[in-house]
Design a protein around this motif. Structure first.
Motif, PDB file in Angstrom:
ATOM      1  N   LEU A  39      -1.253   1.913  -1.469  1.00 21.99           N
ATOM      2  CA  LEU A  39      -0.805   0.825  -0.609  1.00 21.99           C
ATOM      3  C   LEU A  39       0.035  -0.198  -1.368  1.00 21.99           C
ATOM      4  CD1 LEU A  39      -4.015   0.196   1.530  1.00 21.99           C
ATOM      5  CD2 LEU A  39      -1.954   1.422   2.187  1.00 21.99           C
ATOM      6  N   ARG A  40      -0.222  -0.334  -2.668  1.00 20.23           N
ATOM      7  CA  ARG A  40       0.547  -1.262  -3.492  1.00 20.23           C
ATOM      8  C   ARG A  40       1.803  -0.608  -4.083  1.00 20.23           C
ATOM      9  NH1 ARG A  40      -2.955  -5.630  -5.061  1.00 20.23           N
ATOM     10  NH2 ARG A  40      -1.966  -5.919  -7.098  1.00 20.23           N
ATOM     11  N   ARG A  41       2.065   0.645  -3.650  1.00 20.19           N
ATOM     12  CA  ARG A  41       3.224   1.415  -4.106  1.00 20.19           C
ATOM     13  C   ARG A  41       3.219   1.569  -5.626  1.00 20.19           C
ATOM     14  NH1 ARG A  41       8.018  -0.919  -0.066  1.00 20.19           N
ATOM     15  NH2 ARG A  41       6.891  -0.446   1.863  1.00 20.19           N
ATOM     16  N   MET A  42       2.026   1.896  -6.132  1.00 19.71           N
ATOM     17  CA  MET A  42       1.835   2.083  -7.572  1.00 19.71           C
ATOM     18  C   MET A  42       1.320   3.486  -7.875  1.00 19.71           C
ATOM     19  SD  MET A  42       0.009  -1.578  -8.477  1.00 19.71           S
ATOM     20  CE  MET A  42      -0.318  -1.102 -10.172  1.00 19.71           C
ATOM     21  N   SER A  43       1.585   4.421  -6.974  1.00 18.74           N
ATOM     22  CA  SER A  43       1.043   5.772  -7.156  1.00 18.74           C
ATOM     23  C   SER A  43       1.507   6.392  -8.473  1.00 18.74           C
ATOM     24  CB  SER A  43       1.455   6.665  -5.990  1.00 18.74           C
ATOM     25  OG  SER A  43       0.961   6.161  -4.772  1.00 18.74           O
ATOM     26  N   LEU A  44       2.795   6.258  -8.773  1.00 18.84           N
ATOM     27  CA  LEU A  44       3.308   6.823 -10.017  1.00 18.84           C
ATOM     28  C   LEU A  44       2.842   6.026 -11.230  1.00 18.84           C
ATOM     29  CD1 LEU A  44       6.930   7.865  -8.993  1.00 18.84           C
ATOM     30  CD2 LEU A  44       4.901   9.300  -9.257  1.00 18.84           C
ATOM     31  N   THR A  45       2.451   4.781 -11.022  1.00 21.69           N
ATOM     32  CA  THR A  45       1.865   4.003 -12.108  1.00 21.69           C
ATOM     33  C   THR A  45       0.560   4.633 -12.559  1.00 21.69           C
ATOM     34  OG1 THR A  45       2.858   1.942 -11.310  1.00 21.69           O
ATOM     35  CG2 THR A  45       0.945   1.747 -12.766  1.00 21.69           C
ATOM     36  N   GLY A  46      -0.225   5.115 -11.594  1.00 19.78           N
ATOM     37  CA  GLY A  46      -1.468   5.796 -11.945  1.00 19.78           C
ATOM     38  C   GLY A  46      -1.208   7.039 -12.773  1.00 19.78           C
ATOM     39  N   ASP A  47      -0.199   7.795 -12.418  1.00 22.31           N
ATOM     40  CA  ASP A  47       0.139   9.000 -13.169  1.00 22.31           C
ATOM     41  C   ASP A  47       0.603   8.642 -14.576  1.00 22.31           C
ATOM     42  OD1 ASP A  47       0.633  11.895 -13.331  1.00 22.31           O
ATOM     43  OD2 ASP A  47       2.724  11.311 -13.443  1.00 22.31           O
ATOM     44  N   ALA A  48       1.429   7.599 -14.679  1.00 26.72           N
ATOM     45  CA  ALA A  48       1.895   7.172 -15.998  1.00 26.72           C
ATOM     46  C   ALA A  48       0.744   6.691 -16.869  1.00 26.72           C
ATOM     47  CB  ALA A  48       2.933   6.056 -15.839  1.00 26.72           C
ATOM     48  N   MET A  49      -0.189   5.949 -16.293  1.00 31.15           N
ATOM     49  CA  MET A  49      -1.327   5.456 -17.061  1.00 31.15           C
ATOM     50  C   MET A  49      -2.231   6.595 -17.504  1.00 31.15           C
ATOM     51  SD  MET A  49      -0.840   2.318 -17.457  1.00 31.15           S
ATOM     52  CE  MET A  49      -2.399   2.066 -18.272  1.00 31.15           C
ATOM     53  N   ALA A  50      -2.303   7.651 -16.708  1.00 30.97           N
ATOM     54  CA  ALA A  50      -3.115   8.806 -17.103  1.00 30.97           C
ATOM     55  C   ALA A  50      -2.582   9.430 -18.385  1.00 30.97           C
ATOM     56  CB  ALA A  50      -3.135   9.836 -15.968  1.00 30.97           C
TER      57      ALA A  50
END
Length: 289
Positions: A39-50
């Motif tokens: 919802l915060r449009r951070m989906s790819l942020t999660g992938d990058a942090m992984a």
């Protein structure tokens, strides 16, 4: 027949039961986090942090071998460091936060793989990258349960300001200064859950049980609370289906769980009651249902 397919694998083998419990713990904690990332449009942020946690995990591995706590602490340290560095770079340079995070995640991934390769074999590298969900011990399960407990407790505390910061950050800034602290706490929860996911699914797949169920839930409801519940349910179901598929079809368990989550995502995209492709193609049936 039903017993042999659905029950026997978990009744006969303890490692299957442990894997299922671990997958459900990851789903219970990762579902709410994934929904807010989406919802915060951070989906790819999660992938990058992984990927960003990999150097810390690799240093823990280099010093102590495949030991749970050194690798976990190293992953947490690397994840928090990359998140802070990306934020600092975005504020003092012309780069946006997504670009700086992408740069750090690529550097982290390459550095982590290099560190693991210095000491370990290809088997160790595969273990770090893809996890070993069928080899979860008591210590790892307690860690996953602890992460789930901490995540749900903190989410309960910050839920209202987090929702406001997600749907109307301008309003939250006008009535409270909680936006930045809530965002930082949320990022900490993202890192914490990715480190937990690493212990079961490896760095490459850790984000899978966080984002795919969350994306699936978007096709079933527009209510945030309902989306969280649906995401948790889909994550647990993905763990069950993936483990059964790995057992009966002789597949790698971690990728099978993520493939199951991907299949449920595709089904949700096709038949979800909110903007599913089937209902958009046949709107009359949707209205008469």
């Amino acid at each position: 027949m039903i017993h042999d397919i659905f029950i026997a694998p978990f009744a006969e083998f303890g490692f299957m039961r442990r894997a299922l419990v671990g997958g459900m713990a990851l789903s219970i904690a990762g579902g709410p986090v994934g929904v807010f990332l989406m919802l915060r449009r951070m989906s790819l942020t999660g992938d990058a942090m992984a990927h960003a946690i990999l150097p810390g995990v690799a240093v823990g591995y280099l010093l102590f071998g495949l030991s749970l706590w050194p690798m976990t602490v190293g992953g947490l340290a690397a994840g928090f460091a990359v998140a802070m560095l990306a934020g600092v770079v975005a504020r003092v340079t012309v780069l946006k936060e997504d670009a700086s995070l992408a740069a750090f995640y690529l550097l982290s991934l390459a550095l982590g793989v290099t560190i693991v390769s210095l000491k370990g074999s290809n088997v160790d590298l595969l273990h770090v990258l893809f996890g070993s969900v069928l080899a979860l011990g008591d210590e790892t399960l307690l860690l996953l349960a602890g992460i789930a407990t901490i995540t749900l407790g903190i989410m309960a505390v910050i839920y209202r300001p987090l929702v406001l910061d997600t749907v109307d950050p301008g309003f939250l800034r006008s009535v409270s200064g909680a936006g930045t602290p809530v965002h930082l706490v949320f990022l900490a929860l993202v890192v914490l859950n990715l480190v937990g996911g690493f212990n079961a699914l490896g760095t490459l797949l850790a984000v899978g049980l966080m984002m795919l169920p969350a994306a699936s839930s978007r096709f079933w409801s527009a209510d945030i609370g309902a989306m969280i519940g649906i995401a948790v349910l889909i994550g647990c179901l993905s763990s069950l289906i993936g483990l059964l598929a790995s057992y009966h079809l002789n597949l790698a368990a971690g990728p099978a769980i993520i493939l199951a989550a991907g299949l449920l995502y595709l089904l949700s995209m096709m038949f979800g009651r909110r903007e599913g492709l089937f209902w958009k193609a046949f709107p009359g049936r949707h209205l008469s249902a």
